[in-house]
Design a protein around this motif. Structure first.
Motif, PDB file in Angstrom:
ATOM      1  N   LEU A   1      48.879 -32.724 -38.706  1.00 51.02           N
ATOM      2  CA  LEU A   1      50.043 -31.853 -38.516  1.00 51.02           C
ATOM      3  C   LEU A   1      49.862 -30.537 -39.262  1.00 51.02           C
ATOM      4  CD1 LEU A   1      52.922 -34.492 -38.854  1.00 51.02           C
ATOM      5  CD2 LEU A   1      52.186 -33.327 -36.755  1.00 51.02           C
TER       6      LEU A   1
ATOM      7  N   GLU B   1      47.167 -28.383 -37.316  1.00 48.23           N
ATOM      8  CA  GLU B   1      47.653 -27.803 -36.072  1.00 48.23           C
ATOM      9  C   GLU B   1      48.667 -26.695 -36.341  1.00 48.23           C
ATOM     10  OE1 GLU B   1      49.149 -30.726 -33.431  1.00 48.23           O
ATOM     11  OE2 GLU B   1      47.195 -31.672 -33.086  1.00 48.23           O
TER      12      GLU B   1
ATOM     13  N   ASP C   1      56.988 -32.659 -30.908  1.00 41.67           N
ATOM     14  CA  ASP C   1      55.703 -32.139 -31.370  1.00 41.67           C
ATOM     15  C   ASP C   1      54.953 -33.166 -32.210  1.00 41.67           C
ATOM     16  OD1 ASP C   1      56.265 -29.776 -30.094  1.00 41.67           O
ATOM     17  OD2 ASP C   1      57.080 -28.789 -31.889  1.00 41.67           O
TER      18      ASP C   1
ATOM     19  N   THR D   1      51.347 -35.062 -31.157  1.00 38.55           N
ATOM     20  CA  THR D   1      50.164 -35.037 -32.028  1.00 38.55           C
ATOM     21  C   THR D   1      49.677 -36.454 -32.310  1.00 38.55           C
ATOM     22  OG1 THR D   1      50.914 -32.980 -33.052  1.00 38.55           O
ATOM     23  CG2 THR D   1      49.310 -34.283 -34.264  1.00 38.55           C
TER      24      THR D   1
ATOM     25  N   HIS E   1      45.916 -38.248 -30.829  1.00 38.80           N
ATOM     26  CA  HIS E   1      44.886 -38.732 -31.748  1.00 38.80           C
ATOM     27  C   HIS E   1      44.940 -40.243 -31.934  1.00 38.80           C
ATOM     28  CE1 HIS E   1      45.244 -34.440 -32.770  1.00 38.80           C
ATOM     29  NE2 HIS E   1      43.948 -34.529 -33.087  1.00 38.80           N
TER      30      HIS E   1
END
Length: 663
Positions: free
Chosen positions: A238, A241, A268, A272, A276
Motif C-alpha cells: 500500500l 503504490e 482501493d 491491492t 497480490h
C-alpha cells in the motif's frame, strides 16, 4: 447540571479576550468534555465558571451560582493543576487536613484512599508521588466532600493509557450515580472515547457542541481497518503504490495483524490485496481514530448510533436516562443496557492488549488497579473496598459512600484544620529544636562574657540582638502559619486566594499563641538547665521579680508570633511576616522611645488605684498588682511598639478582608 451563559474574560491591553461568549450545558448523569488545543481557553472557562477570574457571564450549578452556595466544596469538586499540598506532608495527612476544612469525619480520608487505590501509599510524602498517583490524590481531594459536580482540568495529561483509562472509569462511575462531570482535554480521541458530549473551543470561542457519536462521525479522521495474516506485506504494498501514484496515504501498523489505512478506501485496499493474492480477514471503513490499540468505538457511519446507545445504556441506569441522557428515552436506555451481554462481546482477536472483550465503549482494563466505567449501578450505602480486593473479585470498587455536610464557610472546623496543618509537617519541630539549641549556646556565651542581668541570661537575649531566639522562632512559626497557605493553598482551588475567614484567623492566632507559650517555657527551662550544668547553681537561680518578668517574657513571645501571623496574612509571604517581626525592635521601638522620652510625657504611677476609685470596687486576688505590671510592660518601648504593631496589622488584615468580600 452546569449551565454556563456568555462566559467572557476581560481583555488585556490590545489583546482580544481569552474567552469570548462561551455558553454550554453539562447535564447530570453525563460526562462532558471541553476540547481544544493548548491556548484555546479551556482553563480560563473553568476559572470563569468557578468565579476565580474577573469577567462577564454567569454559571449555574443546579440552578445556583457558586457564590450563592453556602458550602461550595459540597456542590463542586475541583482539581486545577497539581494537588496543592506541602511536599513533606503525607497523603493521609493531606486528606485528614482537608476533612477538617470540609467538615467531614476523619475516617472519610481512609474511605477515599481505598477508592482511588492509594491505601498502600498513605504514608508517602506528596513530593515523592508520581504523576499518576498525584492525579489519583487530586481526584480523592475532589471527592472528599461527596460533591455532585466534578470540574477537572487536564486530568490525564502526561499519564499512561492505563492510568488514563482508570481515571476515566472513575469519572464514568460518578456520572452513573447521577453526578455531573466536566473535564478538559487536548486529545480528540480521548474525548470521543470517554465523553457523552464534547464542546470544542478554538481561540476562545465555541465552535461545536456535539454528542460523542456526532463528533466522531464529523470531526475525526476516517480510516480503513484491515486485518490480515500478511499485514506487514500488505502495508509495504500500500505504501509503495501510494508513493507511485503520488497519493497521500498513511498506513499504521496496530496490534496483532491489524492495519489502519488513512487517506484510502476499502475498494482501493481490497483491489491491492486481490492483485497480490493476500488473504484479508477484515476490511471495513471506520470513523473515529479513538484508541491506540485499534479499538474504535464508532465503526462506520451506520453503526455509530448503535454503539453510542450501548455505551450510554451501560453508563447510566434506566431511571436516569430519560431525564438526563442526551436524547434517550427510558425504553431505549433499558433496551440498550440489556444489550451488554456475552453476545455483544468482541472477539478476543479484535481486542487490543490491556482491554477485556466487552462491548465497544465500555471496555475494562484487564489488569487495571481501579474501577472501570462499565458499572451500571452502585449501592450508595456499600462500604468501599480496596482496589486489590476488587481486582481479585473481578468487580470494580464503588465510589465513596454519601455523607452529610452542614452548610458553612470554609474551613468548617478551623481549629482542627490548623492543628493538623501545623502538625502534619516537621517544620515546627525543626524550628523549635533550632531555637532551643541556639538559645542554650547564646546563654552559655553570655554567661562566659559576664556582666549580663539574670533575666536576660535566662532568655538568651543579649543587648546586641533585636530579639531573643525564642521570639524570632515564634515569629517565624507564626509567619509560616499563613505563608504556608499561600505557598501550598490547600483551601484554594486557584493556588493563590486563601479564604480570609475570621474563624481561620482566630484558629491560627490560638495555635500560634500555644506554640509561642510552649517555646517560651521550654527555652527558659533549657537555658537554666544548661547554665546549671556548665556554671553551677549561681547562674540558674530564679530572679526576685520573676512574676513580672514571666508576664513580659510570655507577652513578648506571643506578640511576636501574632505579628508573624498577621503580617504573613496581609503580605501573603512567610518572609514578609518574619520581616514584620524584626521590624518591631528595629524600626518601631526607636519611634516609641522618641515619643515616650518627650517632655510632655507624664508618669502613669497610681493608675490601678485611680481605676479602682473610678469603679468603686475592690480588685479581687490582688488584681491591682497584675494590672500595674501590665501597665508597666506596655509602657516599655518594646511592649508598646509590639502592641502598636499588632493593632496596625490587625486593622490592615480586617481592611483587606472587607475589600476582598466587597469584590
Amino acid at each position: 447540571m452546569i449551565q454556563a451563559f456568555g462566559l467572557t474574560s476581560n481583555p488585556r491591553k490590545e489583546l482580544p479576550p481569552a474567552v469570548d461568549d462561551v455558553s454550554f450545558e453539562a447535564r447530570a448523569g453525563c460526562v462532558t468534555t471541553l476540547l481544544g488545543p493548548p491556548g484555546a481557553g479551556k482553563t480560563t472557562v473553568l476559572r470563569l465558571m468557578l468565579e476565580l477570574q474577573q469577567g462577564r457571564g454567569i454559571t449555574y450549578f443546579r440552578g445556583r451560582p457558586l457564590h450563592r452556595i453556602a458550602h461550595p466544596s459540597r456542590e463542586v469538586g475541583v482539581l486545577l493543576g497539581d494537588v496543592p499540598g506541602h511536599p513533606a506532608r503525607t497523603v493521609r495527612g493531606q486528606l485528614r487536613m482537608l476533612c477538617a476544612a470540609a467538615g467531614v469525619p476523619a475516617r472519610r480520608a481512609d474511605e477515599v484512599l481505598e477508592v482511588v487505590g492509594l491505601v498502600s501509599l498513605r504514608d508517602e510524602r506528596l513530593g515523592t508521588l508520581s504523576r499518576g498517583m498525584d492525579r489519583r490524590l487530586g481526584l480523592a481531594c475532589a471527592l472528599l466532600a461527596d460533591p455532585h459536580t466534578l470540574v477537572l482540568d487536564s486530568l490525564t495529561e502526561g499519564l499512561s493509557a492505563r492510568e488514563s483509562h482508570w481515571l476515566h472509569g472513575m469519572l464514568r462511575a460518578h456520572a452513573t450515580q447521577g453526578g455531573t462531570v466536566l473535564f478538559t482535554t487536548t486529545d480528540p480521541k480521548e474525548a470521543a472515547r470517554t465523553a457523552d458530549r464534547i464542546i470544542t473551543l478554538e481561540q476562545g470561542r465555541l465552535v461545536a457542541d456535539q454528542a460523542a457519536a456526532d463528533f466522531a462521525r464529523t470531526r475525526l479522521r476516517p480510516r480503513v481497518a484491515v486485518r490480515s495474516p500478511h499485514a506487514t506485506r500488505l502495508a509495504a504494498l500500500l505504501t509503495k503504490e501510494a508513493r507511485t501514484a503520488h497519493r497521500s496515504v498513511e498506513v499504521v501498523r496496530e496490534s496483532g495483524n491489524r492495519l489502519a489505512v488513512y487517506g484510502s478506501t476499502c475498494a482501493d485496499v481490497g483491489e491491492t490485496a486481490f492483485r497480490h493474492g493476500i488473504l484479508v480477514h477484515q476490511l471495513a471503513d471506520e470513523v473515529g481514530d479513538m484508541a491506540s490499540g485499534g479499538d474504535s468505538t464508532h465503526r462506520g457511519e451506520e453503526k455509530a448510533p448503535e454503539d453510542a446507545a450501548v455505551r450510554q445504556g451501560a453508563a447510566m441506569p434506566p431511571e436516569l436516562s430519560a431525564e438526563h441522557g442526551p436524547g434517550a428515552s427510558t425504553e431505549a436506555s433499558t433496551e440498550a443496557s440489556t444489550e451488554v451481554t456475552p453476545a455483544t462481546r468482541l472477539p478476543e482477536s479484535d481486542v487490543p492488549p490491556g482491554r477485556s472483550a466487552t462491548a465497544a465503549g465500555v471496555s475494562e482494563p484487564s489488569d487495571g488497579p481501579g474501577p472501570a466505567a462499565s458499572a451500571p449501578t452502585r449501592p450508595r450505602a456499600a462500604h468501599p473496598r480496596s482496589s486489590d480486593a476488587a481486582l481479585a473479585s473481578g468487580n470494580p470498587p464503588p465510589l465513596p459512600p454519601p455523607i452529610s455536610v452542614r452548610s458553612a464557610p470554609s474551613p468548617l472546623r478551623p481549629l482542627r484544620y490548623e492543628l493538623r496543618r501545623a502538625g502534619g509537617v516537621g517544620t515546627g519541630f525543626l524550628t523549635g529544636a533550632a531555637v532551643l539549641v541556639s538559645s542554650a549556646l547564646v546563654a552559655v556565651l553570655m554567661a562566659r562574657i559576664g556582666h549580663t542581668p539574670q533575666h536576660r541570661l535566662l532568655a538568651a537575649w543579649p543587648r546586641e540582638l533585636p530579639l531573643p531566639p525564642a521570639a524570632l522562632g515564634a515569629g517565624l512559626l507564626g509567619a509560616i502559619a499563613f505563608g504556608d497557605e499561600f505557598r501550598h493553598p490547600a483551601l484554594a482551588v486557584d493556588r493563590g486566594t486563601v479564604p480570609r475567614r475570621l474563624g481561620l484567623l482566630v484558629a491560627k492566632l490560638l495555635v500560634a499563641a500555644g506554640t509561642g507559650l510552649l517555646l517560651a517555657f521550654l527555652t527558659v527551662g533549657c537555658n537554666a538547665e544548661v547554665l546549671y550544668l556548665v556554671y553551677g547553681q549561681e547562674l540558674a537561680k530564679v530572679p526576685a521579680d520573676w512574676l513580672a518578668l514571666t508576664a513580659s517574657w510570655i507577652g513578648l513571645v506571643i506578640g511576636c508570633s501574632w505579628a508573624g501571623v498577621l503580617a504573613a496574612g496581609i503580605f501573603r509571604s512567610t518572609t514578609a511576616g518574619l520581616a514584620a517581626v524584626v521590624a518591631v525592635p528595629v524600626l518601631v521601638v526607636p519611634l516609641v522611645q522618641k515619643v515616650l522620652d518627650g517632655a510632655s510625657v507624664r508618669s502613669a504611677a497610681g493608675f490601678s488605684v485611680r481605676l479602682r476609685e473610678l469603679l468603686l470596687a475592690q480588685w479581687p486576688f490582688g488584681g491591682e498588682r497584675y494590672l500595674a505590671a501590665g501597665a508597666r510592660m506596655m509602657a516599655q518601648p518594646v511592649g508598646g511598639a509590639l502592641a502598636l504593631s499588632l493593632t496596625a496589622l490587625l486593622c490592615a488584615y480586617l481592611l483587606t478582608t472587607l475589600r476582598s468580600r466587597v469584590r
